[in-house]
Design a protein around this motif. Sequence first.
Motif, PDB file in Angstrom:
ATOM      1  N   ASP A 290       0.815  -1.217   0.000  1.00 54.79           N
ATOM      2  CA  ASP A 290       0.000   0.000   0.000  1.00 54.79           C
ATOM      3  C   ASP A 290       0.848   1.266   0.000  1.00 54.79           C
ATOM      4  OD1 ASP A 290      -2.464   1.322  -0.135  1.00 54.79           O
ATOM      5  OD2 ASP A 290      -2.526   1.617   2.038  1.00 54.79           O
ATOM      6  N   TYR A 291       1.962   1.222  -0.704  1.00 53.84           N
ATOM      7  CA  TYR A 291       2.798   2.404  -0.889  1.00 53.84           C
ATOM      8  C   TYR A 291       2.363   3.150  -2.151  1.00 53.84           C
ATOM      9  CZ  TYR A 291       6.500   2.191   2.637  1.00 53.84           C
ATOM     10  OH  TYR A 291       7.212   2.257   3.810  1.00 53.84           O
ATOM     11  N   GLY A 292       2.437   4.476  -2.101  1.00 49.90           N
ATOM     12  CA  GLY A 292       2.283   5.262  -3.308  1.00 49.90           C
ATOM     13  C   GLY A 292       3.515   5.100  -4.185  1.00 49.90           C
ATOM     14  N   THR A 293       3.400   5.463  -5.456  1.00 50.83           N
ATOM     15  CA  THR A 293       4.511   5.261  -6.386  1.00 50.83           C
ATOM     16  C   THR A 293       4.765   6.519  -7.209  1.00 50.83           C
ATOM     17  OG1 THR A 293       2.965   4.289  -7.991  1.00 50.83           O
ATOM     18  CG2 THR A 293       4.186   2.775  -6.587  1.00 50.83           C
ATOM     19  N   ILE A 294       6.042   6.877  -7.306  1.00 50.71           N
ATOM     20  CA  ILE A 294       6.487   7.958  -8.179  1.00 50.71           C
ATOM     21  C   ILE A 294       7.554   7.358  -9.092  1.00 50.71           C
ATOM     22  CG2 ILE A 294       7.434  10.279  -8.348  1.00 50.71           C
ATOM     23  CD1 ILE A 294       4.852  10.185  -6.731  1.00 50.71           C
ATOM     24  N   VAL A 295       7.316   7.351 -10.391  1.00 46.77           N
ATOM     25  CA  VAL A 295       8.245   6.712 -11.328  1.00 46.77           C
ATOM     26  C   VAL A 295       8.685   7.719 -12.380  1.00 46.77           C
ATOM     27  CG1 VAL A 295       8.552   4.897 -13.051  1.00 46.77           C
ATOM     28  CG2 VAL A 295       7.220   4.435 -10.980  1.00 46.77           C
TER      29      VAL A 295
ATOM     30  N   PHE B  34      12.458  16.378 -14.276  1.00 43.97           N
ATOM     31  CA  PHE B  34      12.885  15.552 -13.143  1.00 43.97           C
ATOM     32  C   PHE B  34      13.015  16.394 -11.879  1.00 43.97           C
ATOM     33  CE2 PHE B  34      16.792  13.246 -11.289  1.00 43.97           C
ATOM     34  CZ  PHE B  34      16.017  12.392 -10.517  1.00 43.97           C
ATOM     35  N   LEU B  35      13.643  17.554 -11.994  1.00 47.38           N
ATOM     36  CA  LEU B  35      13.836  18.424 -10.839  1.00 47.38           C
ATOM     37  C   LEU B  35      12.506  18.956 -10.315  1.00 47.38           C
ATOM     38  CD1 LEU B  35      15.515  20.101  -8.868  1.00 47.38           C
ATOM     39  CD2 LEU B  35      15.858  21.788 -10.700  1.00 47.38           C
ATOM     40  N   ILE B  36      11.648  19.403 -11.205  1.00 44.71           N
ATOM     41  CA  ILE B  36      10.384  20.016 -10.776  1.00 44.71           C
ATOM     42  C   ILE B  36       9.496  19.000 -10.068  1.00 44.71           C
ATOM     43  CG2 ILE B  36       8.254  21.103 -11.598  1.00 44.71           C
ATOM     44  CD1 ILE B  36      10.033  22.285 -13.909  1.00 44.71           C
ATOM     45  N   VAL B  37       9.338  17.825 -10.665  1.00 41.76           N
ATOM     46  CA  VAL B  37       8.472  16.818 -10.045  1.00 41.76           C
ATOM     47  C   VAL B  37       9.094  16.307  -8.743  1.00 41.76           C
ATOM     48  CG1 VAL B  37       7.344  14.585 -10.340  1.00 41.76           C
ATOM     49  CG2 VAL B  37       7.477  16.176 -12.267  1.00 41.76           C
ATOM     50  N   SER B  38      10.412  16.158  -8.720  1.00 45.61           N
ATOM     51  CA  SER B  38      11.077  15.736  -7.481  1.00 45.61           C
ATOM     52  C   SER B  38      10.825  16.731  -6.360  1.00 45.61           C
ATOM     53  CB  SER B  38      12.583  15.579  -7.716  1.00 45.61           C
ATOM     54  OG  SER B  38      12.862  14.533  -8.613  1.00 45.61           O
ATOM     55  N   ALA B  39      10.834  18.018  -6.695  1.00 46.58           N
ATOM     56  CA  ALA B  39      10.565  19.045  -5.686  1.00 46.58           C
ATOM     57  C   ALA B  39       9.129  18.945  -5.172  1.00 46.58           C
ATOM     58  CB  ALA B  39      10.829  20.429  -6.271  1.00 46.58           C
ATOM     59  N   VAL B  40       8.208  18.621  -6.063  1.00 48.10           N
ATOM     60  CA  VAL B  40       6.800  18.506  -5.666  1.00 48.10           C
ATOM     61  C   VAL B  40       6.597  17.349  -4.688  1.00 48.10           C
ATOM     62  CG1 VAL B  40       4.475  17.962  -6.498  1.00 48.10           C
ATOM     63  CG2 VAL B  40       5.905  19.590  -7.761  1.00 48.10           C
ATOM     64  N   VAL B  41       7.268  16.217  -4.937  1.00 48.56           N
ATOM     65  CA  VAL B  41       6.993  15.001  -4.153  1.00 48.56           C
ATOM     66  C   VAL B  41       8.011  14.760  -3.043  1.00 48.56           C
ATOM     67  CG1 VAL B  41       5.910  13.952  -6.168  1.00 48.56           C
ATOM     68  CG2 VAL B  41       8.318  13.457  -5.690  1.00 48.56           C
ATOM     69  N   ARG B  42       8.915  15.688  -2.805  1.00 46.36           N
ATOM     70  CA  ARG B  42      10.064  15.417  -1.936  1.00 46.36           C
ATOM     71  C   ARG B  42       9.694  15.136  -0.487  1.00 46.36           C
ATOM     72  NH1 ARG B  42       9.545  20.896  -2.351  1.00 46.36           N
ATOM     73  NH2 ARG B  42      10.134  22.235  -0.582  1.00 46.36           N
ATOM     74  N   HIS B  43       8.522  15.552  -0.042  1.00 47.69           N
ATOM     75  CA  HIS B  43       8.144  15.326   1.351  1.00 47.69           C
ATOM     76  C   HIS B  43       7.214  14.120   1.527  1.00 47.69           C
ATOM     77  CE1 HIS B  43      10.132  18.957   2.500  1.00 47.69           C
ATOM     78  NE2 HIS B  43       9.299  19.753   1.864  1.00 47.69           N
ATOM     79  N   ARG B  44       6.909  13.436   0.466  1.00 47.06           N
ATOM     80  CA  ARG B  44       5.945  12.340   0.568  1.00 47.06           C
ATOM     81  C   ARG B  44       6.526  11.149   1.323  1.00 47.06           C
ATOM     82  NH1 ARG B  44       2.276  11.703  -4.879  1.00 47.06           N
ATOM     83  NH2 ARG B  44       1.671  13.907  -5.085  1.00 47.06           N
ATOM     84  N   ARG B  45       5.675  10.549   2.127  1.00 45.16           N
ATOM     85  CA  ARG B  45       6.041   9.341   2.855  1.00 45.16           C
ATOM     86  C   ARG B  45       5.119   8.203   2.428  1.00 45.16           C
ATOM     87  NH1 ARG B  45       9.294  10.705   7.566  1.00 45.16           N
ATOM     88  NH2 ARG B  45       9.443  12.979   7.763  1.00 45.16           N
ATOM     89  N   LYS B  46       5.452   7.022   2.884  1.00 47.04           N
ATOM     90  CA  LYS B  46       4.769   5.805   2.439  1.00 47.04           C
ATOM     91  C   LYS B  46       4.704   5.796   0.913  1.00 47.04           C
ATOM     92  CE  LYS B  46       1.222   2.557   3.841  1.00 47.04           C
ATOM     93  NZ  LYS B  46      -0.077   2.308   4.500  1.00 47.04           N
ATOM     94  N   THR B  47       5.872   6.029   0.320  1.00 46.36           N
ATOM     95  CA  THR B  47       5.998   6.176  -1.130  1.00 46.36           C
ATOM     96  C   THR B  47       7.292   5.532  -1.594  1.00 46.36           C
ATOM     97  OG1 THR B  47       4.759   8.262  -1.137  1.00 46.36           O
ATOM     98  CG2 THR B  47       6.213   7.858  -3.012  1.00 46.36           C
ATOM     99  N   VAL B  48       7.245   4.875  -2.746  1.00 52.28           N
ATOM    100  CA  VAL B  48       8.460   4.400  -3.394  1.00 52.28           C
ATOM    101  C   VAL B  48       8.704   5.275  -4.617  1.00 52.28           C
ATOM    102  CG1 VAL B  48       7.170   2.634  -4.696  1.00 52.28           C
ATOM    103  CG2 VAL B  48       9.650   2.433  -4.441  1.00 52.28           C
ATOM    104  N   VAL B  49       9.929   5.783  -4.730  1.00 50.89           N
ATOM    105  CA  VAL B  49      10.336   6.609  -5.864  1.00 50.89           C
ATOM    106  C   VAL B  49      11.310   5.790  -6.705  1.00 50.89           C
ATOM    107  CG1 VAL B  49      11.404   8.763  -6.618  1.00 50.89           C
ATOM    108  CG2 VAL B  49      10.092   8.697  -4.475  1.00 50.89           C
TER     109      VAL B  49
END
Length: 298
Positions: A52-57, A183-198
Amino acid sequence: MKHSRIAIKIIDAEEPVFYDPVFHGRTLKVFGMDDWPAKALEYVVSAYRKLDYGTIVFDTEGSFPREGFDTIIEVRDGSPAGLDPITLASRGVLDGYTAATIVQTAYGLDRVLTERLYADFMRGKVRSVPEALSSGEKYAEVIAESYTPLDEALFSGDAPEFGRNVLVDLGGAYSITVASLAFLIVSAVVRHRRKTVVAVNDAAVLAYTEIGSAAVPLITKPLRGRVTVLGTNYVVDSIMNLSGPTLVLYHEPDTQSVIYEANGVPPGPMRRYVQKDEGAFVYRTPETINVEWGEVPF
């Protein structure tokens, strides 16, 4: 050995080998030739979805399966992607200072001009990068020196929703600058997310530029509840020198040797040659360097 609840099997052996972010480190580096890193990333993402982890690919090949994503951002040279950092800040997706520092990194603003841009954003004078470009301020002159129609296209269009599961398809971005900036912009958006696999493939390609390398610390900073997997065909210091365990997949013999060397594995039987369908999992403790071998489950 005991494992945390977020450990996943990484190697099939007589006694299965698990990658456990809690004990091994929260950034897993995967090196291999051809499509082996991509296979590994698909496997890891699937395993964490079951937890049940979120995913950023981030996918530079454009081949990652699209099932299970509620947001798909297609980055194509010359096509709108809605990734204007200042616009995203105006909508509360980013904070204003982060947006200003993204512009600083992309266009070479100095500290003073970055502060002026941020101040103008706070005053409501600037609400997008094109507005900053046409503002007549000193920072506009600096931005104009390297601003291209490709940048304008990347920033135009409706902003993505950034759901829990995000796929950034970079397969149509042949410009390394465009891909790195996304890559930089989206990484900045999601950088604080937890329970997530990047998951990032190819990490070495995206980190090649100064813009892309600025994104790496954002997604590899250790956070409880976050796992980052960096896959690549290339053996480069920018990835090898990051802390965290390494999964060595099939590659050239001398390339495998370089990876072992970078991880501090001593010459001898610990540097076993990894063949097709096999993997070597290299991890450290404060006292030891450990290598586990076996077939990979993907």
